[in-house]
Design an enzyme around this catalytic site. Structure first.
Site, PDB file in Angstrom:
ATOM      1  N   ARG A  27     -31.503 -23.922 -16.552  1.00 30.93           N
ATOM      2  CA  ARG A  27     -30.843 -25.101 -17.107  1.00 30.93           C
ATOM      3  C   ARG A  27     -30.804 -25.084 -18.634  1.00 30.93           C
ATOM      4  NH1 ARG A  27     -31.028 -29.624 -13.348  1.00 30.93           N
ATOM      5  NH2 ARG A  27     -31.227 -31.071 -15.064  1.00 30.93           N
ATOM      6  N   TRP A  75     -35.073 -29.411 -23.641  1.00 29.20           N
ATOM      7  CA  TRP A  75     -33.917 -28.958 -24.449  1.00 29.20           C
ATOM      8  C   TRP A  75     -33.768 -30.012 -25.533  1.00 29.20           C
ATOM      9  CZ3 TRP A  75     -28.879 -30.616 -25.660  1.00 29.20           C
ATOM     10  CH2 TRP A  75     -27.991 -29.623 -26.065  1.00 29.20           C
ATOM     11  N   GLU A 481     -10.160 -20.153 -20.696  1.00 37.11           N
ATOM     12  CA  GLU A 481     -11.377 -19.856 -19.939  1.00 37.11           C
ATOM     13  C   GLU A 481     -11.984 -18.516 -20.384  1.00 37.11           C
ATOM     14  OE1 GLU A 481     -13.378 -21.439 -18.378  1.00 37.11           O
ATOM     15  OE2 GLU A 481     -14.471 -20.120 -17.030  1.00 37.11           O
ATOM     16  N   LYS A 485     -15.734 -18.207 -21.956  1.00 36.42           N
ATOM     17  CA  LYS A 485     -16.731 -17.369 -21.266  1.00 36.42           C
ATOM     18  C   LYS A 485     -17.317 -16.358 -22.237  1.00 36.42           C
ATOM     19  CE  LYS A 485     -17.388 -18.635 -18.313  1.00 36.42           C
ATOM     20  NZ  LYS A 485     -17.200 -19.695 -17.397  1.00 36.42           N
ATOM     21  N   HIS A 504       2.936 -19.722 -35.414  1.00 41.35           N
ATOM     22  CA  HIS A 504       2.814 -20.977 -36.161  1.00 41.35           C
ATOM     23  C   HIS A 504       1.489 -21.051 -36.917  1.00 41.35           C
ATOM     24  CE1 HIS A 504       6.505 -22.425 -34.409  1.00 41.35           C
ATOM     25  NE2 HIS A 504       6.057 -22.067 -33.215  1.00 41.35           N
ATOM     26  N   LYS A 603     -27.241 -25.651 -18.394  1.00 38.19           N
ATOM     27  CA  LYS A 603     -26.390 -25.586 -17.210  1.00 38.19           C
ATOM     28  C   LYS A 603     -25.766 -26.934 -16.905  1.00 38.19           C
ATOM     29  CE  LYS A 603     -24.499 -23.770 -13.605  1.00 38.19           C
ATOM     30  NZ  LYS A 603     -23.247 -23.008 -13.882  1.00 38.19           N
TER      31      LYS A 603
HETATM   32  O1  M6R Z   1     -21.219 -29.185 -14.328  1.00 35.31           O
HETATM   33  P1  M6R Z   1     -19.878 -29.311 -14.958  1.00 35.31           P
HETATM   34  O2  M6R Z   1     -18.820 -28.523 -14.229  1.00 35.31           O
HETATM   35  O3  M6R Z   1     -19.447 -30.727 -15.166  1.00 35.31           O
HETATM   36  O4  M6R Z   1     -20.032 -28.649 -16.379  1.00 35.31           O
HETATM   37  C1  M6R Z   1     -18.996 -28.690 -17.323  1.00 35.31           C
HETATM   38  C2  M6R Z   1     -19.260 -27.736 -18.450  1.00 35.31           C
HETATM   39  O5  M6R Z   1     -20.454 -28.054 -19.106  1.00 35.31           O
HETATM   40  C3  M6R Z   1     -19.325 -26.285 -17.968  1.00 35.31           C
HETATM   41  O6  M6R Z   1     -18.160 -25.905 -17.306  1.00 35.31           O
HETATM   42  C4  M6R Z   1     -19.562 -25.336 -19.154  1.00 35.31           C
HETATM   43  O7  M6R Z   1     -18.446 -25.320 -19.995  1.00 35.31           O
HETATM   44  C5  M6R Z   1     -19.899 -23.941 -18.631  1.00 35.31           C
HETATM   45  N1  M6R Z   1     -21.080 -23.450 -19.270  1.00 35.31           N
HETATM   46  C6  M6R Z   1     -18.834 -22.938 -18.863  1.00 35.31           C
HETATM   47  O8  M6R Z   1     -19.180 -21.688 -18.367  1.00 35.31           O
END
Ligand code: M6R
Length: 608
Positions: A27, A75, A481, A485, A504, A603
């Site tokens: 997490r 965290w 995306e 990533k 642009h 996470k």
């Molecule tokens: O649990 P969620 O899908 O709501 O989380 C949303 C974002 O925090 C999540 O997609 C984040 O951008 C990921 N680490 C991307 O890989």
């Protein structure tokens, strides 16, 4: 974000707490600690850094004996990562210890109030206020005290509390931050997420907001804030702990990338019967679908990127207007919604604070909410009018892969289902799409089999400093995306641009050797993308072209090519995302990054 584990029973608590915290490491955290009642007093050990530092201090748990305790991975939000700011936080006398996930928003006022009454604070955290308030209000009854404390605090919290006044009790309460209670025989647990206690029990209570659980060795009683007993029904977890383990892979992310064909199949198959999409799980009627005047899609991060694809898919198939919004923006921008608005909320964890708040805002304004969620029973799932679960299984790596892919599939299912109800698709087109959807798991498998090509490409460029991702329409969504990533796990700066926007502004950044990943999977836009590739090549860029097998002519313009199987336009994102995931993974691996737990990230983002 932070992780919580608590135990009361007959075994030594500390090793169990450490094991549980280890399962929550994914997490994201920067310090860890435990508090255990050792038979005469509360002993607290905390340390900045990895859990291993704490474990070494405790000799793997042997140094701290006692059968009731709480543990935490922090965290940092209020106060830098340090031993002092780590949790558990204790009250002035040391008699009460608290672990906390979330943010106490009015902690400054509460702290000043307590300081004026002579209470001494040692940390910079908001959590210490909870421990101090607990002692301040304590008159002999733990539940009464906790009710009083939560009536004073504002914000979000999942709390675990133990006290040397009542070492026979472990208390837990939550609001807007997940917390579960694990049920055992002669022993009971609390945790912020299932993997922490799954090796010990599969029967859990999911606490609702402000429900107070009192755990003893004899059982668990749940109360409301009027101190009345609440009857709870346990939820049985049916997935296996191995689903939350690496299973021979070096990283969870690699495992989760490779699990995508299965995850996608598990998500799609039960919802297609005799060529028809059947969404038994939702109550949305044909009339309600026809009455929808507008669809909003609201999410964060990668789930938002699924939303960008969803906008194109839903508008194409249903001809309903769709807006896609970042949850953190949506919640504060007074969106125009009414009872004919459908808000589609997308979230893997089902606990993302901004997404949850946006959902609540949408409901307040009268909209109907349909959510796409991976974690069963999560807050977003519970608060939605309808839920469609992605059957991806537990996703542990911070960088989402299989959850993203299954979210896309649920988007296709919803769009096709709605189009069928609305009559916006011919029978033939509908049948073709359904057929294509069923082929997706095999096609993803084919892409994965070609991973060596991406690995080679990554080996050539893992030292670069900037990468651009460009594409149009669906491929623009994929660029967003791919770029996210890459930056989240490899720390390489990258930008995603709609290819037509390059001229642009951003094209000024292209120079000799700049790496550009050009997504050109859409037939009707292929020629346009070739022009964009030529534009960046003319300025010295090195280009990886990602396209379908039918567009071999990409070889005339790009320096490297990666082919994905042919598929219909709306489903190509499910195939195009895989090389992007692999690319980020291999780059991060070659750079030696902490792939599953990238710096500064968590996470499940349960704070705003
Ligand atoms: O649990 P969620 O899908 O709501 O989380 C949303 C974002 O925090 C999540 O997609 C984040 O951008 C990921 N680490 C991307 O890989």
């Amino acid at each position: 974000m932070c992780g919580i584990v608590g135990y009361i029973g007959y075994e030594q608590a500390t090793p169990l707490l450490l094991q549980g915290l280890e399962k929550l490491e994914y997490r994201g955290y920067d310090s860890a600690g435990v508090a255990v009642y050792d038979g005469s007093r509360l002993e607290v050990v905390k340390a900045k850094g990895r859990l291993q530092v704490l474990s070494d201090l405790l000799d793997g748990g042997k140094k701290l004996t006692g059968t009731v305790g709480i543990g935490h991975t922090r965290w940092a939000t209020h106060g830098r990562p340090s031993d002092i700011n780590s949790h558990p936080q204790v009250s002035d006398s040391g008699k009460f210890a608290v672990v906390h996930n979330g943010i106490i928003e009015n902690y400054m006022q509460l702290k000043e109030h307590l300081i004026r009454r002579g209470v001494k604070f040692v940390s910079e955290t908001d959590t210490e206020v909870v421990a101090q308030l607990f002692e301040y209000y304590y008159k002999g009854d733990m539940v009464e005290t906790l009710i009083k404390v939560i009536s004073k605090v504002e914000g979000s919290y999942a709390l675990g509390v133990i006290s040397q006044e009542h070492p026979d009790q472990l208390l837990a309460v939550r609001k807007d931050s997940p917390l579960i209670v694990g049920l055992g025989k002669g022993e009971n647990y609390i945790a912020s997420d299932i993997p922490a206690i799954l090796s010990k029990t599969r029967d859990i209570y999911r606490l609702e907001d402000k429900e107070i659980a009192v755990l003893t060795t004899g059982g668990v009683t749940v109360y409301n804030t009027d101190y009345e007993i609440v009857q709870k029904t346990p939820f049985h977890v049916d997935w296996d702990i191995s689903a939350a383990e690496k299973g021979g892979y070096e990283h969870f992310m690699a495992k989760e990338i490779m699990e995508q064909p299965k995850a996608v199949r598990d998500t799609i198959s039960p919802r297609i019967r005799n060529g028809e999409i059947v969404l038994d799980d939702i109550k949305l009627t044909r009339q309600q679908i026809q009455d929808i005047s507008k669809i909003f899609i609201v999410a964060c991060g990668s789930a938002y990127h699924v939303g960008v694809v969803a906008k194109y898919v839903l508008e194409k198939l249903t001809r309903k207007p769709v807006e896609v919004d970042l949850a953190s923006e949506f919640r504060y921008r007074s969106p125009i919604l009414d009872d004919n608005t459908l808000v589609v909320v997308i979230s893997q964890s089902g606990e993302t604070a901004d997404t949850l708040a946006a959902l609540r805002e949408a409901k307040k304004l009268g909209a109907r909410v349909l959510s796409i969620v991976n974690v069963v029973g999560s807050s977003i799932a519970s608060d939605s009018d309808d839920v469609l679960y992605t059957w991806a299984g537990p996703e542990i790596a911070v960088a989402t892969t299989k959850a993203y892919s299954t979210q896309l599939c649920v988007v296709y299912l919803i769009a096709l289902y709605m189009a069928r109800q609305l009559g916006t698709l011919s029978d033939e087109a509908y049948a073709n799409y359904v057929d294509e959807l069923q082929q997706l798991p095999d096609k993803i498998e084919q892409v994965l089999q070609n991973k060596a090509g991406i690995q080679y490409f990554a080996s050539q460029y893992f030292n670069c400093h900037d990468i651009f991702f460009i594409g149009r329409n669906y491929d623009y969504a994929m660029s967003l995306e791919g770029s996210l990533k890459l930056k989240e796990i490899s720390y390489i700066h990258s930008e995603a641009y709609a290819a037509g926007e390059l001229k642009h502004g951003p094209i000024s950044l292209i120079e000799e050797g700049t790496l550009v990943v050009a997504l050109a999977t859409q037939d009707q836009l292929f020629d346009k993308m070739v022009s964009n590739i030529k534009e960046v090549k003319a300025r010295g860029a090195v280009v990886l072209g990602v396209t379908t097998e039918k567009h071999k002519e990409i070889e005339q313009v790009a320096d490297y090519e990666f082919y994905i199987p042919n598929a219909s336009d709306i489903m190509l994102p499910s195939l195009a995302v895989v090389p992007l995931q692999l690319f980020s993974y291999y780059i991060a691996s070659m750079k030696g990054c902490d792939i599953d737990k990238p710096r500064n990230l968590a996470k499940s983002v349960t704070v705003e």
